[in-house]
Design an enzyme around this catalytic site. Structure first.
Site, short mmCIF file in Angstrom:
data_model
loop_
_atom_site.label_atom_id
_atom_site.label_comp_id
_atom_site.label_asym_id
_atom_site.label_seq_id
_atom_site.Cartn_x
_atom_site.Cartn_y
_atom_site.Cartn_z
N CYS A 77 36.87 -1.61 6.04
CA CYS A 77 37.17 -1.92 4.64
C CYS A 77 37.15 -3.44 4.39
O CYS A 77 36.08 -4.03 4.47
CB CYS A 77 38.48 -1.26 4.24
N HIS A 174 39.00 4.10 6.28
CA HIS A 174 40.12 3.71 7.16
C HIS A 174 40.37 4.71 8.30
O HIS A 174 41.31 5.51 8.23
CB HIS A 174 41.40 3.59 6.31
N GLU A 176 41.87 4.33 10.95
CA GLU A 176 43.20 4.14 11.56
C GLU A 176 44.29 4.93 10.84
O GLU A 176 45.41 5.01 11.31
CB GLU A 176 43.55 2.65 11.60
N1 GLN Z 1 39.59 -4.13 -2.06
C1 GLN Z 1 39.80 -4.85 -0.83
C2 GLN Z 1 38.91 -6.09 -0.76
O1 GLN Z 1 38.07 -6.27 -1.56
C3 GLN Z 1 39.55 -3.97 0.36
C4 GLN Z 1 40.51 -2.81 0.35
C5 GLN Z 1 40.87 -2.29 1.72
O2 GLN Z 1 40.70 -2.97 2.73
N2 GLN Z 1 41.43 -1.11 1.76
O3 GLN Z 1 39.08 -6.88 0.11
#
Ligand code: GLN
Length: 194
Positions: A77, A174, A176
């Site tokens: 992410c 995610h 994890e």
């Molecule tokens: N929206 C976050 C970003 O742009 C990422 C979100 C996340 O890691 N769950 O960094």
């Protein structure tokens, strides 16, 4: 094998627990000197702009780039954004992986959702090939993969949500946060074969 989790911001604790559950020696990483003993590094989800700012404050940018040129890195992410070459806006990035990402690609209304993915690459750690239940939280999309980066998983409409390039792995969801450890085991395989 020793795997570090970048612990500047975000859900690093969950990654440390996921690694320990599968018997890996895992440590939190905040300082350049902590990288040397590691075979691989996970950059967790969180807020990519904050991770970038803190990486500059902790003088981690160049040490992380040097580490990534040699060793395996997996960004989840926000970590996938930080690993990318291009987030189509100005923010500190490691600029390692040849992917272009679009932050917060799913908008506010549906900023969190879960979906089953077909991820053929995971058959190398589990031949069952069963669907991978993925949790998306204000997730980015991988808009394009360039050079020798390749897509590992897409949504049903073809949009890319996981990619790899040599010893780098990016997932916009995610792993994890669920008990399915296949992606963590897949990353360990990447470390072993690097
Ligand atoms: N929206 C976050 C970003 O742009 C990422 C979100 C996340 O890691 N769950 O960094």
């Amino acid at each position: 094998m020793k795997v570090g989790v970048l612990a500047l911001q975000g859900d690093f604790v969950e990654h440390v627990h996921a690694l320990r559950r599968i018997g890996v020696e895992a440590s939190e990483v905040r300082l350049p000197g902590q990288l040397g003993v590691l075979d691989g590094l996970i950059i967790p989800g969180g807020e990519s702009t904050t991770i970038g700012k803190l990486a500059i404050d902790y003088e981690m940018m160049e040490p992380l780039r040097a580490f990534g040129r040699e060793k395996a890195i997996w960004g989840t992410c926000a970590g996938a954004i930080f690993l990318s070459k291009d987030a189509r806006r100005k923010q500190p990035l490691l600029e390692l992986m040849d992917i272009t990402v679009e932050r917060n690609a799913f908008g506010r209304q549906v900023d969190s959702f879960e979906v089953d993915l077909n991820v053929p690459a995971l058959e190398s750690v589990d031949p069952s090939g069963s669907p991978y239940h993925a949790v998306f939280i204000r997730a980015p999309l991988i808009e394009t993969v360039q050079e020798d980066a390749q897509s590992l998983a897409t949504l049903s409409d073809g949009r890319i949500v996981a990619a790899s390039q040599g010893h780098w792995l990016a997932t916009v969801f995610h792993p994890e946060l669920t008990s399915d450890d296949r992606f963590h085991r897949y990353f360990l395989e990447m470390i072993r074969t690097n």
